[in-house]
Design a protein around this motif. Sequence first.
Motif, short mmCIF file in Angstrom:
data_model
loop_
_atom_site.label_atom_id
_atom_site.label_comp_id
_atom_site.label_asym_id
_atom_site.label_seq_id
_atom_site.Cartn_x
_atom_site.Cartn_y
_atom_site.Cartn_z
N UNK A 89 -42.15 8.70 -14.04
CA UNK A 89 -40.12 8.21 -13.93
C UNK A 89 -39.93 9.59 -14.08
N UNK A 90 -38.77 9.75 -12.97
CA UNK A 90 -38.03 11.32 -12.31
C UNK A 90 -36.99 11.13 -13.57
N UNK A 91 -36.01 11.80 -13.87
CA UNK A 91 -35.02 12.14 -14.88
C UNK A 91 -34.66 10.45 -15.56
N UNK A 92 -35.32 10.35 -16.11
CA UNK A 92 -34.76 9.64 -17.53
C UNK A 92 -34.05 10.09 -18.58
N UNK A 93 -33.21 9.47 -19.08
CA UNK A 93 -32.67 9.85 -20.17
C UNK A 93 -32.97 9.50 -21.42
N UNK A 94 -32.68 10.20 -22.77
CA UNK A 94 -33.31 10.20 -24.12
C UNK A 94 -33.10 9.20 -24.79
N UNK A 95 -32.55 7.70 -23.79
CA UNK A 95 -33.06 5.84 -24.74
C UNK A 95 -32.86 5.19 -22.93
N UNK A 96 -34.13 4.97 -23.29
CA UNK A 96 -33.97 3.73 -22.07
C UNK A 96 -35.00 2.62 -22.02
N UNK A 97 -34.54 1.31 -20.76
CA UNK A 97 -35.48 0.08 -21.03
C UNK A 97 -35.88 0.78 -19.73
N UNK A 98 -37.05 0.70 -19.52
CA UNK A 98 -38.17 0.64 -18.40
C UNK A 98 -39.35 -0.54 -18.54
N UNK A 99 -38.73 -1.23 -16.87
CA UNK A 99 -39.61 -2.67 -16.59
C UNK A 99 -40.44 -2.18 -15.52
N UNK A 100 -41.28 -2.27 -15.22
CA UNK A 100 -42.64 -2.33 -14.46
C UNK A 100 -43.24 -4.06 -14.29
N UNK A 101 -43.08 -3.48 -13.33
CA UNK A 101 -44.30 -5.36 -12.31
C UNK A 101 -45.29 -4.75 -11.47
N UNK A 102 -46.23 -4.94 -12.76
CA UNK A 102 -47.72 -4.87 -11.33
C UNK A 102 -48.71 -6.24 -11.18
N UNK A 103 -49.83 -6.04 -9.98
CA UNK A 103 -50.10 -7.41 -9.91
C UNK A 103 -51.45 -6.49 -10.38
N UNK A 104 -52.80 -7.58 -10.63
CA UNK A 104 -53.86 -7.22 -11.03
C UNK A 104 -54.99 -8.79 -10.42
N UNK A 105 -55.80 -8.41 -10.63
CA UNK A 105 -56.98 -9.25 -9.85
C UNK A 105 -58.20 -9.61 -11.21
N UNK A 106 -57.95 -9.73 -12.75
CA UNK A 106 -58.85 -10.19 -13.80
C UNK A 106 -60.30 -10.94 -12.44
N UNK A 107 -59.75 -11.83 -12.08
CA UNK A 107 -61.34 -12.27 -12.11
C UNK A 107 -62.42 -11.73 -10.84
N UNK A 108 -62.28 -10.51 -10.64
CA UNK A 108 -62.82 -9.67 -9.58
C UNK A 108 -63.21 -8.27 -10.27
N UNK A 109 -62.73 -8.27 -11.83
CA UNK A 109 -63.04 -7.18 -12.78
C UNK A 109 -64.54 -7.53 -13.77
N UNK A 110 -64.90 -6.57 -12.97
CA UNK A 110 -66.60 -6.58 -13.54
C UNK A 110 -66.88 -5.53 -13.96
#
Length: 880
Positions: A89-110
Amino acid sequence: MRTNQPQTIYLEEYRVPQYLVEHVDLRFELFEDGARVHNTLTIQRNPAADGNPGPLELDGDSLRLESVALDGEQLPASRYEDEGSKLRVKDVPARFELTVVTWIEPQNNTRLEGLYKSSGMFCTQCEAEGFRCITYYPDRPDVMARFRTRVEADKAAYPVLLSNGNPVAQGELDDGRHFVTWEDPFPKPSYLFALVAGDLVEKKDRFTTCSGREIDLRMYVEPRNVHKCDFAMDALKRSMRWDEDVYGREYDLDIFMIVAVDDFNMGAMENKGLNIFNSSCVLASQDTATDATFQRIEAIVAHEYFHNWSGNRVTCRDWFQLSLKEGFTVFRDAQFSADMGSPTVKRIEDATLLRTAQFAEDAGPMAHPVRPASYMEISNFYTLTIYEKGAEVVRMIHNLLGETLFRKGSDLYFERHDGQAVTTDDFVRAMEDASGRDLSQFRLWYQQAGTPVLTVQDDYDQAEGIYRLTIRQAVPDTPGQTDKQPQHIPFALGLLGSEGQPLPLRLQSESPEAPQERVLELTRAEHCFEFHGLTERPVPSLLRGFSAPVRVHYPWTREQLLFLMSHDPDGFNRWDAGQRLAVDVIQSLLGAADDAEIEPRLVEAYRALLQDPSLDQALVAKMLQLPSEAYLIELSDSADPAAIHRSRDRVLAYLAENLRDDLMACYRRQTGTVDYELTPEAIAQRSLKSTALGWLLHIGDEPALELAKAQYAEADNMTDRLGALRALVNSDFQQARTEALASFYQRYSEDPQVVELWFSVQAGSDRAGQLPQVQQLLAHPAFDWKNPNKVRSVVGAFAGQNLAAFHNPDGSGYEFLAEQVCRLDDSNPQIASRLVAPLTRWKKFAPNYSTQMRTALERVRDKPALSRDVYEVVHKSLAG
C-alpha cells in the motif's frame, strides 16, 4: 504453487519492522463454500526503524483480495499492488487505519495452514506463517497487537464459536446465523491467533489460582469423544498448579480452552487462551489409550500451557529464535513430567531420543545450530535440535547455576521481557544478571551445530593414590561450519570402588570430606583432573544423568559395564552401562559366523535384573529394552541395516531362550487383579509384562502364545491389550496375528485414534509390515491421505520404525517412500518434508544402500513444482 527456487533468509539480515500494528479488528463470515475475512488494522510507523519506511508491505498466501480501504475510504487500484504473496500500500501516513477484505476457501485447504476444515469444523493453525493464509498482515513474530475477533456462522451447523481471549459479546443474526465476539487483552503476534467453529461438546471445570482467582476451564470435543476428556483436564490443572509452585507463573485470562482436532500437522498449538490439539495428543480413556499415550498427553498439555509465559507473554523476536520458546518450554515440561513420575525413567527417555534421533540430525545434511543462521522454509526448522537439544541447553544452564539461581534468572527474564519479542541472548543475559555467572562461552551452544565428542582417558598412580582423568573435546564439522571452538560443558562424574561404594572426588589441597559426585566444567579443548587419596583404582561413572548432550568415548571393558549395571547409584548411568554392553555384544556379531559365541555374561546380567525385586521396577523395565536398530545404525560408520537387524535378533533370541523361565516368572509376577492405575509402579509392571511376553513370543514359545491370547481377550486397558497385540504381530504365529488384528479392528473401527495404533503396529513390524502389506494398508477404507495422523501411522511408521523392511536391499522401500513424498508434496508440503527425512542420511549407509537412497532422493528432487518445504530438505541432502 510455491516457487521451486526458494529464497534463503538469514539471521544477519534481520531488521526491525517498518510499521507496527496496535490493534486488529477481525470479522469472519463463515460459509460452506468459503469465508470472508474483514481485517481492520490500526497501524503506525515504527520509531525504531531507520530511514524512509516506504510503502506498507503485508504478507499473504492463497488469498483473493476483495477490497482495501485507508481510514475508511476505498483505495483505487493505483494505490496498492497485490502480488499474491505481498500486498503493498503506497503513500501511507504515519498513523492510519487499514481495512482489507479477503475471500478464502478453508474447505479446500489441504495444507492445514491458516483456516481450514477438519471433520466438519473450522479451525486454524497459524504457527509459523499460517496467518498470512487468512488475511494480509505483517506476519512476523515481532509485530505484536491486541486482537478483537468476531466470528459469524450458521448456528445449527456451528453452535460453538471460539477465538483468543475472553468472550465480550454474542447474539443472533438473520438467516439462522449467530455471532460471538472475543477480545484478547494481551498483545500477541499473529502466529498465536486461533479460531474454531463447530458442533462441539463442552466439558467444564474450574481452577483457583494462588492469588484466589477463579479460572474457567473448558474442553471442546466432538460428541463421540466426550468420555475422553477427564485425563487431559486433570493434567491441565496439575500443570497450572506446578507452574505456580515451581516458576511462580499464574494464569492471566479468565478462561482457558482446549479444542481437539483430528486433522493437524503438529501435536498441539499454544494459541493464547485457546489451545488447539491434535486429537491423538489430548483424548484418552483407559480402554483406548496406552500408558505411553497418557504420559505423552500429560506432557503435551503441560507444554502448551507452560507456553502461556515461555512463548506467549514473552515471545521470540524472529523465527531464528524459535528455541527461545520451544527449548525453554520443553525443559519445563520435562521437569514437570519428572516430578509427576519417575525422574530416572524420564531422563532415560529424553536421552534416548537425543542419542538416536537428534544426534543423527546433528550429523546429517540438515544439521543446524539451536539458533539457526539461515533457512529457506521455517516449517523445516521445527526440529529435534530446536526442541530437544534446545531443552538440553537450558538444562545445562540449570545445572551450572543450581535451582535457586536458575529460578531467580527465570523470574528476571519474565519480569524484564513481559509483553516483548526477544532473543536467546536476552534469555542468557537474564540468567547471567541474576546469577553473576559469565556465560559468554556457553552461548556457543546456540551458535555451533553438531554434537561435541568427549574422549576420556584415565590413569591411576597407586603409589601416590592419584586418579587422573584427561578429557578432550571436539565439535565435528557440519554443513557451513568448520573449526569449531571448545564449548562450556557441565560433566557430572562419580567414582566407584571395588565393592560398589562411592569414592570421594578430592581435588588437590581439599579436605578428605570431598563430595562423592562432581560437575566438572569443561571449557578448553583438553582438561586433566586429579583426584587424590584413593587407595584403589576406581571405576568411573561418566556423564551422570546425561549432564550434557555429548558423545563420550571411553574404553570401557565388559567387566566395567557389568559392574556399573549392578552397582552405579546413578540410575541413568546404570541403564547406560547396560545399553553400552548390549551394543558391544550386538556389534561383535556383525559379520561373524552364525555359530559365533554370544557373551554369556549378558544373560546373567539380565537375569539379575529380572530376579531382584528390590530394584526400581520402572528402571528395570527400561534396562530390559535392547538398543534399537535406529540407535545401532546411528553408531555405525557404514551401516548395513540387514546385518544389524540379524545381529540384534540373534541377541534377543539368545537372551529369551536362556531366560525363558525367568521371563515367564516375571510375567506372572506382574499379573494380578488390581484396578488400573497410572502410577509409576503400575506402569512399570505393565511394561515388564509386555517386554517379557514379547521376548517369549519372539522365540515361538507356545505357552506364551496362550498367555498372549488370554491377555488380549481379558485386558481391561489398552496398554495390556496393545502389548499382547504387538507381541503377536511381531511373532511367527501367523494365524494368531491375523485373528488378533481382525478382532482389534472390529472392536475399535469407529475410533480414529485407536485405528491409528492399529495401522502403526502393522506398518512398524518386520513380520506384518513388509512392503506389500503396507501398500494394502494405504488402500484400507480407514486410511485417509488428508489426515496427517493416518499418514504418519502407516508411511511414517514403515520408514521410521520398520527399518528391516524399509531398508530392503532391493531398494523398494526407498522407492515407495519417494513416491509417497511426491504425492503428499502437492497437498501437504509440511508432512511431505518430514516424511522424506529417512532418505536424507544416505551417506550413513553402506554403498549398496546409499546409492539407492540417493536415487530415491533425486526422484523427489526432479518432481515438477516441488514445494519450498521439500526443496530445502532434498537439495541440502544431495549437496556435496
